[in-house]
Design a protein around this motif. Structure first.
Motif, PDB file in Angstrom:
ATOM      1  N   PHE A  69       0.823  -1.197   0.000  1.00  0.00           N
ATOM      2  CA  PHE A  69       0.000   0.000   0.000  1.00  0.00           C
ATOM      3  C   PHE A  69       0.858   1.247   0.000  1.00  0.00           C
ATOM      4  CE2 PHE A  69      -3.582  -2.342  -0.030  1.00  0.00           C
ATOM      5  CZ  PHE A  69      -4.008  -2.955   1.140  1.00  0.00           C
ATOM      6  N   ILE A  71       3.828   1.698  -1.205  1.00  0.00           N
ATOM      7  CA  ILE A  71       4.413   1.957  -2.517  1.00  0.00           C
ATOM      8  C   ILE A  71       3.366   2.551  -3.436  1.00  0.00           C
ATOM      9  CG2 ILE A  71       5.361   0.862  -4.559  1.00  0.00           C
ATOM     10  CD1 ILE A  71       6.838  -1.063  -2.742  1.00  0.00           C
ATOM     11  N   THR A  72       2.163   2.005  -3.365  1.00  0.00           N
ATOM     12  CA  THR A  72       1.100   2.529  -4.228  1.00  0.00           C
ATOM     13  C   THR A  72       0.813   3.985  -3.923  1.00  0.00           C
ATOM     14  OG1 THR A  72       0.134   0.332  -4.002  1.00  0.00           O
ATOM     15  CG2 THR A  72      -1.192   2.016  -5.075  1.00  0.00           C
ATOM     16  N   VAL A  73       0.638   4.229  -2.665  1.00  0.00           N
ATOM     17  CA  VAL A  73       0.332   5.612  -2.269  1.00  0.00           C
ATOM     18  C   VAL A  73       1.473   6.533  -2.632  1.00  0.00           C
ATOM     19  CG1 VAL A  73       0.002   7.097  -0.290  1.00  0.00           C
ATOM     20  CG2 VAL A  73      -1.281   5.007  -0.448  1.00  0.00           C
ATOM     21  N   ALA A  74       2.689   6.077  -2.441  1.00  0.00           N
ATOM     22  CA  ALA A  74       3.843   6.924  -2.774  1.00  0.00           C
ATOM     23  C   ALA A  74       3.823   7.255  -4.261  1.00  0.00           C
ATOM     24  CB  ALA A  74       5.130   6.215  -2.403  1.00  0.00           C
ATOM     25  N   ALA A  75       3.503   6.294  -5.069  1.00  0.00           N
ATOM     26  CA  ALA A  75       3.462   6.563  -6.518  1.00  0.00           C
ATOM     27  C   ALA A  75       2.407   7.606  -6.837  1.00  0.00           C
ATOM     28  CB  ALA A  75       3.173   5.264  -7.267  1.00  0.00           C
ATOM     29  N   ALA A  76       1.231   7.418  -6.275  1.00  0.00           N
ATOM     30  CA  ALA A  76       0.169   8.410  -6.533  1.00  0.00           C
ATOM     31  C   ALA A  76       0.580   9.774  -6.027  1.00  0.00           C
ATOM     32  CB  ALA A  76      -1.124   7.967  -5.852  1.00  0.00           C
ATOM     33  N   VAL A  78       3.553  10.981  -5.732  1.00  0.00           N
ATOM     34  CA  VAL A  78       4.568  11.576  -6.607  1.00  0.00           C
ATOM     35  C   VAL A  78       3.904  12.209  -7.810  1.00  0.00           C
ATOM     36  CG1 VAL A  78       6.403  10.999  -8.220  1.00  0.00           C
ATOM     37  CG2 VAL A  78       6.505  10.170  -5.898  1.00  0.00           C
TER      38      VAL A  78
ATOM     39  N   VAL B  59       7.738  -0.355  -9.892  1.00  0.00           N
ATOM     40  CA  VAL B  59       7.011   0.898  -9.645  1.00  0.00           C
ATOM     41  C   VAL B  59       7.971   2.037  -9.370  1.00  0.00           C
ATOM     42  CG1 VAL B  59       5.427   2.063  -8.082  1.00  0.00           C
ATOM     43  CG2 VAL B  59       4.983  -0.275  -8.814  1.00  0.00           C
ATOM     44  N   TYR B  60       8.804   1.877  -8.390  1.00  0.00           N
ATOM     45  CA  TYR B  60       9.650   2.983  -7.948  1.00  0.00           C
ATOM     46  C   TYR B  60      10.676   3.327  -9.005  1.00  0.00           C
ATOM     47  CZ  TYR B  60       8.775   4.635  -3.216  1.00  0.00           C
ATOM     48  OH  TYR B  60       8.282   5.292  -2.127  1.00  0.00           O
ATOM     49  N   VAL B  64       8.230   5.817 -11.083  1.00  0.00           N
ATOM     50  CA  VAL B  64       8.352   7.069 -10.327  1.00  0.00           C
ATOM     51  C   VAL B  64       9.576   7.840 -10.753  1.00  0.00           C
ATOM     52  CG1 VAL B  64       8.777   8.006  -8.044  1.00  0.00           C
ATOM     53  CG2 VAL B  64       7.067   6.240  -8.344  1.00  0.00           C
ATOM     54  N   LEU B  67       9.171   9.322 -14.110  1.00  0.00           N
ATOM     55  CA  LEU B  67       8.320  10.516 -14.033  1.00  0.00           C
ATOM     56  C   LEU B  67       9.139  11.716 -13.581  1.00  0.00           C
ATOM     57  CD1 LEU B  67       5.493  11.605 -14.316  1.00  0.00           C
ATOM     58  CD2 LEU B  67       5.050  10.918 -11.966  1.00  0.00           C
ATOM     59  N   PHE B  68       9.957  11.501 -12.570  1.00  0.00           N
ATOM     60  CA  PHE B  68      10.835  12.570 -12.089  1.00  0.00           C
ATOM     61  C   PHE B  68      11.692  13.117 -13.218  1.00  0.00           C
ATOM     62  CE2 PHE B  68      10.890  14.021  -7.869  1.00  0.00           C
ATOM     63  CZ  PHE B  68      10.382  13.037  -7.041  1.00  0.00           C
ATOM     64  N   ILE B 171      -7.606   1.804  -1.987  1.00  0.00           N
ATOM     65  CA  ILE B 171      -6.386   2.216  -2.696  1.00  0.00           C
ATOM     66  C   ILE B 171      -6.682   2.445  -4.169  1.00  0.00           C
ATOM     67  CG2 ILE B 171      -4.157   1.390  -3.474  1.00  0.00           C
ATOM     68  CD1 ILE B 171      -3.982   2.364  -0.713  1.00  0.00           C
ATOM     69  N   LEU B 174      -8.229   5.690  -4.488  1.00  0.00           N
ATOM     70  CA  LEU B 174      -7.196   6.713  -4.316  1.00  0.00           C
ATOM     71  C   LEU B 174      -6.471   6.945  -5.619  1.00  0.00           C
ATOM     72  CD1 LEU B 174      -5.561   8.318  -2.019  1.00  0.00           C
ATOM     73  CD2 LEU B 174      -3.916   6.494  -2.308  1.00  0.00           C
ATOM     74  N   LEU B 175      -6.141   5.882  -6.294  1.00  0.00           N
ATOM     75  CA  LEU B 175      -5.419   6.038  -7.555  1.00  0.00           C
ATOM     76  C   LEU B 175      -6.276   6.780  -8.570  1.00  0.00           C
ATOM     77  CD1 LEU B 175      -3.623   2.613  -7.865  1.00  0.00           C
ATOM     78  CD2 LEU B 175      -2.586   4.844  -7.675  1.00  0.00           C
ATOM     79  N   GLY B 178      -6.252  10.337  -7.675  1.00  0.00           N
ATOM     80  CA  GLY B 178      -4.968  10.910  -8.024  1.00  0.00           C
ATOM     81  C   GLY B 178      -4.890  11.231  -9.496  1.00  0.00           C
TER      82      GLY B 178
END
Lengths: 105, 194, 624
Positions: A69, A71-76, A78, B59-60, B64, B67-68, B171, B174-175, B178
């Motif tokens: 969760f 990681i997911t939230v962090a992605a959103a 960002v 993902v990271y 992410v 994207l940065f 979640i 949330l996405l 977002g």
């Protein structure tokens, strides 16, 4: 022997690095990146605890769900945060942290 | 895992983390962060958290950080000038970091729980086969456990959908929010400057 | 009852004149003069009053502390009261003529009535606090009267100088009163103090007696007399006080106010007798004043100045006698008997009459010569103003001490006490002063009245009007006869009994008289300008200049110190330092909410570290 303690110390150092970066840097994007680093450090601690808190002989997947969760939230976060930064850049024409400070003194 | 490997990976993670904090060029910082994430993912793997490790890279480091980099390129951010050093902030940041590290080391070294290692707390896969509760209904999980492999993805999937199904839906919402938010924020004003 | 009338009538007169003179116009003056006459008549009845110490008005009553307006009536106060009211009445009558052309007559007579009230208060005072109150009031009246012609810069300066110099003396007086107040348990009634010092807990052979304390108290009280009676070193105001109108000089600065100091010293003579050292100092200062003033008088050219210095010199005599009496008591010459008398009071009594008359006579001369005061611009007035001349001459020979006039007896009493006191210096200095007195008074007489008129004003001088001549004549009679028992006894004069065997004193005074007068006649007969020119005496020994330098230097130094202290302590420590601290604190605290993102983060991180530290490291040690 690598113990849980080692992982926790690595996590702590990563978090401290992130904190130092947030406080010391002037570029807002780099501050954001350090923020992500802090989040990852927390993830590492969580995974470490998950491995060493055995439920029926298996790792405790509650913590790993939380990491998922996170990681997911962090992605959103960002995504949205960068959108805000872009919008800010459009008005201030600068990515300096001080440029959004309106309070004097 | 062998200590040497652990130290190497930890060094990679922390070293690239340091480069993020001290790099002048934003692109350098972004790429260092991606490399740090990769190191972190290997650490996850060493903790038998295969799914999380892969997700971390996907993902990271994959989404992410890209994207940065997109945003950095979009805003065309130059490297920071060296002479604009904010000395009080740097000193206070370093101070806090050092203090925090010391505290964590002190706390960690004083608890008994932190002295466990992967050897001293091994996974009992065979014994877990009977005891995993509802997950035993899934034959794939039980078979994998009986054969001595850890079905990490299946177990985490089961936990997510069985226990935390509601949270998963949230979640997802949330996405969605977002995404909508990003679109709204990126709109240009009518007739406004770019 | 008479005491109350004498005390309050001038007060009402002063209030009526000063507050209502616009409505009363011409009558204001008559109210004042009338009140002085009625007071005098009441005083004649008062002379026969019994000895008494009664409370006229309870003034202050705060817990244990009580001060009342008390009247102490004894021979001394009756005698002094007569002098004050008699000469006061004569001066009021004289002023009717002298101030005829003045614009501010009501103000003058109002202040004069105020003075009569204040002086009566001092004379009747039964306790030291009441005396102090009226002491200050007398100083105020003197200020008002000296500065009557305040438009003249010299008069304004002079009245300020008088008041300030008096103030210095009054400060000492107040300290002395406080010392006695503390020593006697809060009671400064004169009778009670006297008994405490002669037979009570403060007498010399009592166990609690402290010579240092008694001397200190005596000298502090003496400071009051130094200021009021213009002794050295506070004598500088009296010559300048001649800027006031001549009746004022006659009343205040010859007969009554300056004598108040001597009166007060005689009132507290028990204190001086209890401290031999103080007695010596008092006698010494009196002696120095007498000699110094006599030297300065020999070179003055203003008729009023000569008389002012003469007054200073005679006051010095009186103060010297006060001290000498106490010193003589140490040597066994204790005055006793039914009517012991006091040489200082006796000399005060005789001096009042002839000095007042001399001043009034000089007033008549000044009036006749159209307000000319320099004696070298007069001359030959003997033929033009006979009555004035004869009265002035009588006053001069009384002052010089020619027998059998009153001045001779009182001066002999003073010199006799000086002889008995055991100190040769006092007696010799007294004799030299007597010679100088004869010298300068004869000089004055010759230059003013004899020879040819030196200016037109003198040539055209005529006799003064009757309203001014009458007081002169009356006072002349008193100058001649006041020492004889026929007048001295009913007037309650404290005449000491004639002491046999004082041939030395008699011899010395007669020799001094002849030497002084002869010298003056030899030097000044027929001269038109001063053959002797001693700058030191003429410039009053430069006392005024020395004092102004001292004041200026002290003031500058003190101001410098105070400025430094103020800059460091008051401004720096008390005003600037807290301000700076608060400003710095505020600036530091302001940084907490500076709007800097990273500042907030720092505080967050700092807070977390602090909490972790507390919870993990501190609380377990405290046992939670």
């Amino acid at each position: 022997m690598i113990t849980l303690g080692h992982y926790l110390v690595v996590s702590g150092m990563l978090f401290a690095l992130g904190l130092a970066g947030v406080i010391a840097r002037r570029n807002i994007l780099i501050v954001y990146m350090c923020l992500e680093m802090m989040l990852s450090a927390a993830n590492l601690a969580l995974v470490g605890f998950s491995r060493f808190h055995l439920v029926n002989g298996l790792p405790d997947y509650t913590a790993q769900s939380l990491v998922f969760f996170t990681i997911t939230v962090a992605a959103a976060e960002v995504a949205v945060g960068l959108a805000i930064i872009v919008a800010l850049f459009r008005t201030k024409q600068s990515v300096d942290v001080e440029s959004v400070t309106k309070l004097q003194g | 895992m062998p200590p040497l490997l652990f130290y190497l990976l930890a060094l990679i993670t922390l070293g690239f983390g340091l480069m993020v904090v001290t790099g002048r060029n934003p692109v350098t910082c972004a790429l260092s962060l991606a490399a740090s994430f990769v190191g972190l993912a290997t650490l996850f793997l060493s903790l038998d958290a295969y799914f999380i490790g892969i997700i971390q890279i996907l993902v990271y480091a994959g989404a992410v950080m890209v994207l940065f980099l997109f945003i950095i390129m979009l805003l065309d951010i130059k490297a920071e000038e060296g002479k604009q050093m904010n000395l009080p902030a740097i000193i206070s940041g370093v101070l806090l970091a050092v203090l925090l590290t010391l505290q964590i080391i002190a706390v960690v070294s004083s608890t008994a729980m932190a002295k466990q290692s992967t050897q001293s707390a091994p996974l009992e896969l065979a014994a877990a086969a009977e005891k995993i509760g509802n997950a035993a209904l899934l034959p794939t999980i039980t078979n994998d456990l009986k054969t001595g492999t850890l079905p990490d993805i299946k177990l985490i999937g089961f936990t997510l959908f069985d226990q935390y199904g509601f949270h998963l839906q949230v979640i997802g919402l949330l996405l969605l929010v977002g995404t909508v938010g990003v679109v709204v924020l990126s709109k240009r004003e009518k007739g406004g400057a770019a | 009852m008479h005491a109350s009338i004498i005390l309050l009538l001038p007060l009402f007169s002063a209030l009526a004149v000063l507050l209502g003179h616009r409505q009363l116009k011409g009558a204001a003056v008559l109210i004042s003069v009338g009140s002085s006459i009625i007071s005098f008549v009441a005083c004649l009845f008062f002379l026969a009053a019994d000895d008494d110490n009664k409370l006229l008005l309870p003034f202050i009553h705060v817990g244990q502390f009580q001060v009342g307006i008390e009247a102490l009536i004894d021979q001394q106060s009756r005698g002094m009261m007569f002098i004050v009211s008699f000469i006061g009445m004569l001066v009021h009558i004289f002023s009717l003529g002298y101030m005829k052309d003045d614009d501010a007559k009501p103000r003058f007579f109002g202040a004069l009535s105020l003075f009569m009230f204040s002086m009566t208060g001092i004379v009747l005072a039964g306790n030291l606090i009441m005396m102090f109150i009226f002491w200050e009031l007398v100083g105020l009246s003197s200020y008002l009267l000296i500065g009557h012609w305040y438009q003249k810069a010299s008069a304004a300066e002079a009245c300020k100088k008088a008041f300030l110099t008096n103030r210095i003396g009054d400060f000492g007086f107040m300290i002395g009163i406080l010392l006695l107040f503390g020593a006697n348990g809060g009671n400064v009634n004169l009778d009670d103090l006297g008994s405490a010092f002669t037979s009570g807990p403060l007498r010399p052979d009592a166990p609690g007696y402290s010579a240092g304390f008694t001397t200190a108290a005596a000298l502090c009280i003496f400071l009051g007399a130094v200021g009021k009676s213009a002794q050295f070193p506070l004598h500088v105001w009296l010559p300048d006080a001649m800027e006031g109108p001549t009746p004022v000089s006659a009343l205040i600065h010859a007969a009554t106010m300056v004598a108040a100091g001597v009166y007060m010293l005689v009132r507290v003579s028990f204190l001086i007798t209890a401290s031999p050292l103080a007695a010596e100092i008092i006698a010494g200062i009196g002696c120095v004043t007498a000699l110094l003033a006599a030297l300065m008088a020999t070179q003055q050219n203003d008729i009023k100045r000569v008389l002012a210095y003469s007054t200073l010199s005679q006051l010095g005599y009186m103060v010297m006698a006060v001290g000498a009496v106490a010193m003589a008591a140490q040597h066994g010459h204790d005055p006793h008997g039914p009517n012991p008398g006091h040489p200082a009071m006796f000399h005060l009594y005789t001096h009042a009459f002839f000095k007042a008359m001399l001043f009034l006579g000089s007033g008549a001369i000044i009036y006749a010569c159209h307000h000319e005061q320099d004696i070298w611009k007069m001359g030959g007035l003997r033929k033009h103003m006979p009555v004035t001349f004869w009265t002035f001459a009588i006053g001069t020979i009384a002052l010089m001490g020619v027998p059998p006039l009153s001045g001779f007896w009182s001066k002999e009493a003073v010199l006799g006490t000086a002889y008995d006191s055991g100190s040769n210096i006092l007696f010799h200095a007294g004799s030299i002063t007597a010679a100088l007195t004869a010298f300068y008074m004869t000089r004055l007489l010759i230059v003013t009245f004899f020879g040819k008129p030196r200016t037109d004003a003198a040539h055209h001088a005529t006799e003064a009007p009757m309203v001014m001549i009458l007081p002169l004549a009356v006072l002349a009679l008193f100058s001649i006869f006041s020492a004889f028992d026929v007048l001295a006894t009913p007037l309650q004069a404290l005449k000491p009994p004639h002491v046999e065997g004082h041939q030395t004193v008699l011899f010395a005074s007669l020799v001094a008289l002849i030497v002084g007068a002869g010298g003056a006649i030899y030097l000044y007969r027929g001269k038109t300008s001063d053959p002797v020119n001693i700058k030191l005496f003429a410039n009053k020994f430069y006392f005024d200049e020395i004092y102004s330098v001292i004041v200026r230097v002290c003031q500058d130094r003190l101001a410098w110190i105070v400025t430094g202290l103020e800059r460091v302590f008051v401004d720096g420590l008390i005003a600037r330092l807290p301000t700076a601290i608060i400003a710095r604190l505020g600036a530091a605290t302001r940084m907490l909410q500076g709007g800097h993102l990273q500042g907030y983060t720092f505080l967050l991180g700092g807070g977390v570290i602090a909490v972790v530290y507390l919870v993990v490291f501190v609380l377990p040690r405290l046992g939670h």
